[in-house]
Design an enzyme around this catalytic site. Structure first.
Site, PDB file in Angstrom:
ATOM      1  N   CYS A 183     -43.566  99.752  18.908  1.00 23.81           N
ATOM      2  CA  CYS A 183     -43.145  98.836  17.567  1.00 23.81           C
ATOM      3  C   CYS A 183     -42.154  99.474  16.511  1.00 23.81           C
ATOM      4  O   CYS A 183     -41.556  98.570  16.005  1.00 23.81           O
ATOM      5  CB  CYS A 183     -44.395  98.261  16.749  1.00 23.81           C
ATOM      6  SG  CYS A 183     -45.259  99.487  16.025  1.00 23.81           S
ATOM      7  N   CYS A 235     -51.838 107.302  22.408  1.00 21.28           N
ATOM      8  CA  CYS A 235     -52.370 106.516  21.357  1.00 21.28           C
ATOM      9  C   CYS A 235     -53.705 106.075  21.839  1.00 21.28           C
ATOM     10  O   CYS A 235     -54.781 106.182  20.802  1.00 21.28           O
ATOM     11  CB  CYS A 235     -51.457 105.361  21.004  1.00 21.28           C
ATOM     12  SG  CYS A 235     -52.137 104.447  19.609  1.00 21.28           S
TER      13      CYS A 235
END
Length: 359
Positions: free
Chosen positions: A194, A91
């Site tokens: 998350c 990411c």
């Protein structure tokens, strides 16, 4: 801005230093697909609140498509192939210091572009050489240093980046947030991925995307002692949680060809330890490895985040892959994870673990 205390304090410090700033929040996951388990909606609200406190504008960038294609689907493919990837490293390279950076700087022209910088709340530092090159350095707070996660970000993508909290300890950052009365001062630190949510195991989450292929759990002698739900549910070195005899059994490796999980008794079994590994797909911050690496060079390394750095020897083979040899044997070396190296505090880059080598 992520909605956390680190990026909030970063914005606060930059404004105090006289920068004209704008808060930007990245939306990387569609919460409607996950019954709202991701905290992105609340994080965005926190970003808006802090920006209002600081009297700065804010906006949101949507990278859900890019994240899905360049990070998430790659992660799923790796699990399907029996290896354990690190999506946080991907990411940072592909989204935060890739798409996000390009979108921010791509819309700015002329002199404004020369004076425009991207700032994040990462605990890392940058050192600029006399020739204008940039070195990614560890953060001052060794317990929070995040250079491991930025280890595949190319130097050119760091040229116009600032890390305002890299020279601070976490306690100092929290203190600044309290003094400034920022909304996020008491916000708990987010841990893990998350979109998985706090109430689910990661293996349960993966089952929504990876087709389970049950198979045999075997000893090194080939004795079948149980069944697994899918190889993606296991990582090297973890307890296999099967009942067979008086011993506890631990994952040694995955036999992808035969869809079998190979286990051995005992968490400290010598077979779980190795002092060498092979790494591939290496990314060096400055685009090329250090000189004399064909003969082997001594560096510091970590196989996991927050693991103490240890001395290693890195050697490039003729096939372009690398041998990393450790000063002490390492337990549960896991294919797919990153092996990161430093020259003292300078993060040079990292490669993908292909396999441990038998001592």
């Amino acid at each position: 801005m992520s909605g956390g205390v680190d990026s909030s304090v970063s914005a606060y410090l930059l404004k105090r230093q006289g920068y004209v700033i704008e808060g930007v929040y990245m939306r990387n996951w569609d919460t409607t697909d996950e019954n709202g388990v991701c905290t992105s909606d609340q994080d965005w609200k926190d970003v808006q609140t802090v920006c209002k406190q600081l009297d700065i504008p804010c906006r949101q960038f949507d990278f859900t498509k890019e994240y899905w294609l360049q990070v998430f689907t790659r992660m799923i493919e790796d699990y399907e192939n029996g290896i354990t990837p690190n999506p946080d490293v991907m990411c940072n390279r592909e989204i935060k210091f890739g798409w996000f950076l390009d979108k921010c700087l791509g819309s700015i022209n002329g002199k404004d572009k020369e004076n425009t910088w991207i700032a994040t709340g990462h605990y890392v530092q940058l050192e600029r050489t006399d020739s204008g090159r940039v070195k990614l350095m560890r953060g001052v707070d060794v317990t929070k240093d995040q250079s491991y996660f930025l280890s595949t970000v190319a130097e050119q993508n760091l040229q116009r980046v600032i890390f305002p909290v890299g020279n601070l300890h976490k306690k100092q950052v929290k203190s600044i947030a309290h003094v400034a009365n920022l909304e996020t001062a008491n916000k708990k630190e987010s841990m893990g991925i998350c979109f998985v949510g706090k109430k689910r195991k990661f293996s349960e989450f993966l089952e929504q995307y990876v087709i389970p292929k049950p198979g045999d759990i075997k000893t090194l002698d080939g004795i079948i002692i149980g069944q697994h739900r899918g190889l993606f549910s296991y990582t090297i070195g973890q307890c296999a949680r099967i009942h067979y005899g008086p011993d506890r059994w631990f994952v040694l490796r995955k036999d992808i060809k035969n869809n079998s999980l190979i286990v051995i008794p005992g968490s400290t079994n010598p077979l779980l330890f190795s002092s060498k590994l092979v790494a591939k797909d290496w990314i060096w911050s400055w685009g090329e490895p250090p000189k004399e690496i064909e003969g082997g060079i001594n560096l510091l390394t970590q196989l996991r985040y927050q693991q103490p750095a240890e001395l290693c020897k890195v050697t490039r083979r003729s096939d372009g892959k690398y041998i990393v040899e450790f000063s002490t044997p390492k337990r549960a070396i896991t294919p797919g994870q990153n092996v990161v190296v430093w020259d003292e505090n300078w993060c040079l880059g990292s490669g993908i673990i292909e396999q441990p080598l038998i001592n």
